[in-house]
Design a protein around this motif. Structure first.
Motif, PDB file in Angstrom:
ATOM      1  N   TYR A 170       0.163  -4.654   0.827  1.00 43.71           N
ATOM      2  CA  TYR A 170      -0.219  -4.530  -0.579  1.00 43.71           C
ATOM      3  C   TYR A 170       0.399  -5.666  -1.370  1.00 43.71           C
TER       4      TYR A 170
ATOM      5  N   ARG B 217       5.158  -4.271   3.805  1.00 48.46           N
ATOM      6  CA  ARG B 217       4.307  -3.419   2.985  1.00 48.46           C
ATOM      7  C   ARG B 217       3.908  -4.094   1.655  1.00 48.46           C
ATOM      8  N   PHE B 218       4.907  -4.615   0.945  1.00 48.23           N
ATOM      9  CA  PHE B 218       4.629  -5.174  -0.381  1.00 48.23           C
ATOM     10  C   PHE B 218       4.978  -6.656  -0.489  1.00 48.23           C
TER      11      PHE B 218
ATOM     12  N   LEU C  67       3.569   2.278  -7.377  1.00 46.65           N
ATOM     13  CA  LEU C  67       3.873   1.710  -6.057  1.00 46.65           C
ATOM     14  C   LEU C  67       4.088   2.816  -5.033  1.00 46.65           C
TER      15      LEU C  67
ATOM     16  N   ILE D 154       1.371  -6.992  -4.896  1.00 41.21           N
ATOM     17  CA  ILE D 154       1.580  -6.562  -6.273  1.00 41.21           C
ATOM     18  C   ILE D 154       1.444  -7.786  -7.157  1.00 41.21           C
TER      19      ILE D 154
ATOM     20  N   ASP E 119      -6.818  -2.955  -7.230  1.00 40.27           N
ATOM     21  CA  ASP E 119      -6.773  -1.928  -8.282  1.00 40.27           C
ATOM     22  C   ASP E 119      -5.923  -2.395  -9.447  1.00 40.27           C
TER      23      ASP E 119
ATOM     24  N   VAL F 281      -2.509  -3.895  -7.820  1.00 40.97           N
ATOM     25  CA  VAL F 281      -2.050  -3.724  -6.446  1.00 40.97           C
ATOM     26  C   VAL F 281      -3.307  -3.895  -5.615  1.00 40.97           C
ATOM     27  N   ASN F 282      -3.332  -4.939  -4.800  1.00 40.41           N
ATOM     28  CA  ASN F 282      -4.575  -5.400  -4.175  1.00 40.41           C
ATOM     29  C   ASN F 282      -5.669  -5.484  -5.242  1.00 40.41           C
TER      30      ASN F 282
ATOM     31  N   TYR G 187       1.232   3.881  -3.018  1.00 43.25           N
ATOM     32  CA  TYR G 187       0.721   2.977  -1.987  1.00 43.25           C
ATOM     33  C   TYR G 187       1.586   3.008  -0.726  1.00 43.25           C
ATOM     34  N   LYS G 188       2.548   3.950  -0.709  1.00 42.71           N
ATOM     35  CA  LYS G 188       3.459   3.929   0.442  1.00 42.71           C
ATOM     36  C   LYS G 188       2.880   4.623   1.652  1.00 42.71           C
TER      37      LYS G 188
END
Lengths: 591, 163, 122
Positions: free
Chosen positions: B84, B122-123, B159, B86, B145, B142-143, B162-163
């Motif tokens: 993802y 992940r981020f 956030l 941010i 969205d 986030v991506n 999105y985990k």
């Protein structure tokens, strides 16, 4: 017990008790007694002699209910979730609703370019055609010569909406005059100014108006291939534009032999790759060609040697969006709006510390005060207006004394700002003006392509000075150097980015010099923004030692015994302000 | 998990077949370099070195030019990025409405500097100049969205989802 | 569908206008502002909530998307147009407001006072 529904029954009629009992029986029969609560309500009353029933949570109002209706209501409404239309109470009372033309936000606007934005479905070409879409193109291709189109746009007085405000018709004429056979047309949709979203809104809300405007321009200059260079940060705009192009092609409004006129035009989308400098026309063309987006000196102008060395016309989104309107309603209509030298309307993006953030369209010549106070509703949270930043990183900050300035190309540039693409960011007394100048310089320093020295080195050196000022480490001599650097960069940089990058510095120095001097001489930031110049302290008398601040402090800078006054360790404090926000006793102050 | 799996394939040093297929489309096209890099990055999440070499070969360009373009534009990345991304807006409107505090919160919560990726892949934290949603400031993506009207706490809970 | 001449375009326009007028006279049309700003404020969820409610309650209304209405501060914006009534623009609509808003407005005929932004003469 949580009920799924509540049923309220009026109690003033003779059969109310029977209806309530019938509800309970029906619910029990369907094993819904535990999920639906039936209540008899003496407050539910109107001037009729009928039994009223309201079903919550929807609040559906049934009137004239008889006991025999009950099974039907239970079956339809409570089980199937539908309304029982025969029993609906329907009385319209719209008298309390404020009407559109009374709302200042809309009343002072003149929505021409935005007339379809927010009313049509941008993903449906039929909605565009229904509202006079492609009529201007039809007229142009079947009844006008390219020279007549250019003459009309010139007569309308349309000026480029992207920045400098060059006359659009004249630009087209330069390009049309070139003898070369292959010519290109480009739409600059690389809206990179922080604080601006006019072009995005147009692309997302009325994409066909841009396609129609471009096709007309292509006919006028004699181009058969066009590009829309659009920011990749606008995925929805890209999607809607692609969809609009596909629909226009399907209808034959783009492509070969449009309206049987023999004129053909192909339109391609080029997604930008994240470089602000590509908003500059020669850099943009370099990027389409697949190179690093670096500007080159002009002349030759794009109208002579542009994309792949061919004559090219570049305008921005809003400019093209104005074109169908001019040709449909005529130059006389268009030039009746605005001021002597700035015709038509301008779309602004209102943002920052303002009550009604939004997208507005106003006639040229309106004052900043009307935009900010009447349309924008003034500053948020009843704070005091400090400045308005107009024109993004190339523009300037104007103070309260300039609120009555008419908004047109020439007045703005005289005042040290520019029309730019139309971002208006309002700032109140919690905004530090030096910090704002630093913010823009940080942006332009990062976005400078590095090709010419004045911009590459100048922005960096200016940023260093601004950083020293906000840390309280500068001298008055630094201010002089800053001003000199700004002027050199403005006068000698290669492209628009470098030439306008100093504007935020120069305009804030011109109108807010005392704030710079306060930072330097008194080490004071009156807005409390520059963290090196502020300190957080705990007022011992007010601190109850609840330790709420201790828990939020990211660096463990707050120390003390429980239930006793605490202290902030200055060396550990990173001045994030989290403690002050958390404290319920106003015991933490910033100085 | 697309991006993460692809990363594993690429570290083995071979050029994946997809990249060759993608490049076929762009052969000989005018101004093809940027769109080709865009599609390759969309496919792999970043631009690995062997892929850049293939680009140079297929489009008949010097590798230095491919590298020059790939490093000029903010959109291109030469190292793997998180699942993802941010994109925190640091534009003017977001700046005056408090994006700085959100940046600080995300940085301390994820232990990241701008441009870095968390150890678990992940981020990735990527400040951007303006997302053009100033009416909803402060904003982050986030991506694909977009989330608006954030406070530092809200940003963290976004956030979390999105985990 | 191909528009080969100006005549084609005008005929298409007339037909679309007639269809639209008819729809406005007979159907309730609910329009959601779906630009990036609106979506950032949650417009997609509101749009989905409306579709869900329409299906669940078997409501006979048309649900449409549109671009930026301009009042970013009031996003998510939803316009409800019932035949013969002025259009009502609702602001700051959340998905959980949708069942009540639709039932109050379309079914009961009341304007949800706490969400209303402005009315437009239809």
């Amino acid at each position: 017990m949580l009920y799924r529904n509540h049923i309220l029954i009026s109690s003033h009629t003779a059969d109310a008790a029977a209806i309530k009992e019938r509800f309970e029986r029906e619910l029990a029969a369907r094993k819904l007694s535990g999920a639906v609560k039936v209540i008899s309500s003496p407050d539910l009353i109107d001037d009729s002699e009928e039994t009223l029933v309201v079903v919550y949570p929807e609040g559906t109002f049934y009137r004239g209910v008889k006991a025999d209706d009950v099974p039907h209501i239970v079956e339809e409404h409570l089980i199937k979730g539908r309304f029982v239309k025969e029993l609906l109470r329907c009385e319209y009372d719209d008298s309390t609703v404020p009407s559109l033309d009374r709302l200042d936000f809309f009343r002072k606007q003149q929505r021409l370019v935005l007339r379809r934005c927010g009313s049509i479905d941008p993903e449906d070409i039929n909605d565009y055609i229904r509202t006079d879409g492609y009529q201007a193109l039809a007229k142009v291709l079947t009844a006008m010569t390219p020279a007549e189109v250019i003459a009309e746009v010139k007569k309308a007085g349309l000026r480029g909406r992207g920045g400098a405000g060059f006359l659009t018709g004249l630009k087209w004429e330069f390009c049309a005059r070139e003898p070369e056979k292959v010519k290109y047309l480009i739409c600059n949709a690389d809206e990179g100014d922080p604080g601006a979203f006019m072009d995005r809104s147009l692309l997302e809300g009325d994409p066909h108006s841009i396609i129609e405007g471009m096709t007309i321009a292509a006919y006028a200059i004699g181009a058969s291939q066009g590009y829309i260079y659009i920011r990749a940060e606008y995925p929805l705009a890209v999607r809607r534009l692609k969809n609009a192009i596909a629909q226009a092609e399907e209808y034959g409004l783009l492509g070969e032999n449009i309206f049987g006129s023999g004129f053909s035009f192909k339109l391609l989308i080029k997604e930008g790759a994240g470089a602000f400098v590509c908003g500059e026309e020669t850099a943009l063309m370099a990027s389409i060609e697949g190179n690093r987006g670096m500007p080159r000196p002009r002349p030759p102008f794009p109208a002579q040697k542009g994309l792949w060395g061919k004559p090219t016309n570049i305008n921005n989104v809003e400019t093209y969006s104005n074109v169908p309107l001019i040709l449909l309603k005529g130059a006389d209509f268009y030039s009746s709006i605005g001021t002597e030298k700035s015709k038509g309307t301008k779309v602004f993006a209102l943002a920052g510390r303002i009550k009604n953030t939004g997208l507005v369209e106003v006639p040229m010549g309106i004052t900043l005060r009307e935009i900010i106070e009447d349309i924008g509703g003034g500053v948020q949270d009843n704070r005091k207006f400090k400045a308005v930043q107009i024109g993004g990183p190339s523009g300037g900050c104007l103070p309260r004394s300039h609120l009555d300035l008419p908004v047109d190309y020439d007045s703005l540039s005289q005042a040290g700002a520019i029309m730019g693409s139309g971002g208006l960011v309002v700032m109140d007394e919690t905004t530090c003006i030096v910090d704002v100048a630093k913010f823009f310089l940080k942006f332009t320093t990062a976005e400078s392509c590095g090709k010419c020295v004045p911009c590459r080195e100048g922005t960096t050196r200016m940023l260093e000075i601004l950083e020293a000022i906000t840390r309280g480490q500068a001298t008055l001599h630094d201010l002089e150097v800053l001003e000199r650097l700004a002027r050199v960069c403005k006068n000698t940089a290669l492209c628009g980015l470098g030439q306008t990058a100093p504007n935020p510095v120069l305009s804030t120095l011109r109108y807010f010099r005392e704030e710079y001097e306060e930072h330097i001489l008194q080490h004071k930031c009156r807005a409390g923004v520059c963290s090196d110049l502020i300190q957080y302290q705990i007022v011992a008398e007010r601190c109850v030692g609840c330790q709420a601040c201790v828990r939020v402090c990211p660096t463990g800078a707050i120390r003390g015994e429980k239930k006793a006054p605490h202290k902030i360790e200055v060396l550990d404090c990173i001045k994030c302000g989290a403690c002050m926000e958390k404290c319920r006793f106003d015991a933490i102050i910033r100085s | 998990m697309k991006a993460v799996e692809k990363t594993a394939v690429l570290t083995s040093g071979t050029v994946p077949k997809e990249s060759l297929e993608i490049l076929q489309k762009y052969k000989g096209g005018k101004g093809a370099l940027i769109p080709a890099l865009q599609e390759l990055q969309a496919n792999f999440g970043y631009l690995p070195e062997p892929v850049l070499e293939e680009v140079a070969k297929h489009l008949n360009l010097p590798l230095s030019k491919v590298y020059g373009v790939a490093t000029f534009y903010a959109q291109f990345h030469l190292s793997p990025r998180g699942l993802y991304v941010i994109r925190l807006c640091t534009g003017t409107a977001c700046h005056v409405r408090g994006s700085g505090a959100i940046m600080q919160k995300i940085r301390s919560e994820l232990g990241l500097k701008p441009g870095e990726t968390t150890a678990d892949g992940r981020f990735t934290l990527e400040p951007v100049a303006c997302l053009g949603a100033c009416g909803q400031a402060p904003v982050m993506m986030v991506n694909d969205d977009t989330h608006g009207r954030l406070t530092p706490e809200m940003a963290l809970s976004v956030l979390e989802s999105y985990k | 569908m191909r528009v080969n001449s100006v005549d084609d375009l005008n005929k298409l326009k007339e037909r679309l206008q007639k269809e639209h007028q008819l729809k406005e006279q007979t159907d309730t049309i609910v329009t959601v502002g779906m630009s990036t700003c609106g979506i950032a404020a949650g417009a997609r969820k509101v749009y989905e909530a409306i579709l869900k409610e329409v299906e669940k309650r078997n409501l006979n209304i048309i649900v449409k998307k549109t671009g930026c209405i301009g009042l970013c501060e009031q996003e998510v914006l939803v316009e409800v147009a019932c035949p013969g009534r002025q259009k009502i623009l609702y602001g700051k609509v959340k998905p959980e407001d949708v069942p009540k808003l639709l039932s109050e407005h379309i079914v009961n005929g009341n304007v949800s006072a706490e969400l209303v932004v402005v009315g437009k003469a239809s």
